[in-house]
Design an enzyme around this catalytic site. Sequence first.
Site, mmCIF file in Angstrom:
data_model
loop_
_atom_site.group_PDB
_atom_site.id
_atom_site.type_symbol
_atom_site.label_atom_id
_atom_site.label_comp_id
_atom_site.label_asym_id
_atom_site.label_seq_id
_atom_site.Cartn_x
_atom_site.Cartn_y
_atom_site.Cartn_z
ATOM 1 N N ASP A 15 4.154 -11.914 48.724
ATOM 2 C CA ASP A 15 3.737 -11.354 47.698
ATOM 3 C C ASP A 15 4.935 -10.116 47.757
ATOM 4 O O ASP A 15 5.289 -9.599 48.726
ATOM 5 C CB ASP A 15 2.345 -10.552 47.627
ATOM 6 C CG ASP A 15 1.909 -9.731 46.524
ATOM 7 O OD1 ASP A 15 2.121 -10.086 45.496
ATOM 8 O OD2 ASP A 15 1.393 -8.504 46.957
ATOM 9 N N ASP A 17 4.485 -6.711 45.311
ATOM 10 C CA ASP A 17 3.947 -5.418 44.944
ATOM 11 C C ASP A 17 2.765 -5.171 46.261
ATOM 12 O O ASP A 17 1.734 -5.962 46.221
ATOM 13 C CB ASP A 17 3.303 -5.349 43.458
ATOM 14 C CG ASP A 17 4.376 -5.071 42.447
ATOM 15 O OD1 ASP A 17 4.930 -4.082 42.552
ATOM 16 O OD2 ASP A 17 4.485 -5.902 41.890
ATOM 17 N N ASP A 172 -1.471 -8.369 49.981
ATOM 18 C CA ASP A 172 -2.426 -7.284 49.949
ATOM 19 C C ASP A 172 -3.377 -7.409 49.058
ATOM 20 O O ASP A 172 -4.260 -6.629 49.237
ATOM 21 C CB ASP A 172 -1.621 -6.002 49.703
ATOM 22 C CG ASP A 172 -1.061 -6.049 48.294
ATOM 23 O OD1 ASP A 172 -1.381 -4.754 47.923
ATOM 24 O OD2 ASP A 172 -0.506 -6.711 47.790
#
Length: 196
Positions: A15, A17, A172
């Site tokens: 991922d 961001d 996250d």
Amino acid sequence: MKLDKHPEAEALIFDLDGTLSDSLPVHIATWHKVCAHYNCTFNEGIIEEMTGMPTIRFAERVIADNNLQGIDPEEIVRMKQETFWESANLLRPHVPVVDLVMKYHGKIPLAVGTGASRRSAMVQLETLNLTHYFDAIVTADDVTRHKPEPETFLKCAELIKVKPEKCQVLEDGVLGMEAAKTAGMYLIDVRPFTYQ
């Protein structure tokens, strides 16, 4: 506890961001600027809830939360993205995650699977000098069903030619973690490594 891949994983999908890029402070500051323009407030609590969704979903939520009448969400998205791009110099890498990119670059396929737009993803990766480490980059513009749907990660696996069950996702966001599990991939929640 050290951040590393699963022994059975043959590819890593990152991922962007909050995983590769410590972009959350910049995103939050940008949303506050946009909301100040519209004389409304930004509820920071929606970040955790909606991380992984495309910006248009955030814009729609801001409109709904503030009961903004007659505001085009696309207009908010444009302002948000332009303000974010202008602030790209403030972005920092999440070092433990980027260290993993460096460790496995050239050894196994690496991909980025993000809910960011293509331009936002490229601005971040170029700012952090990471673009050339990845064999594939899948953005919100490349899929029709965003996280928590698994399409982003499945498309990464397809592009790097590795079976989904042999890929490991680093995430996250709760929605991204759900997407990785649905895709049948190994998963690392990077939050214990990035929020130290």
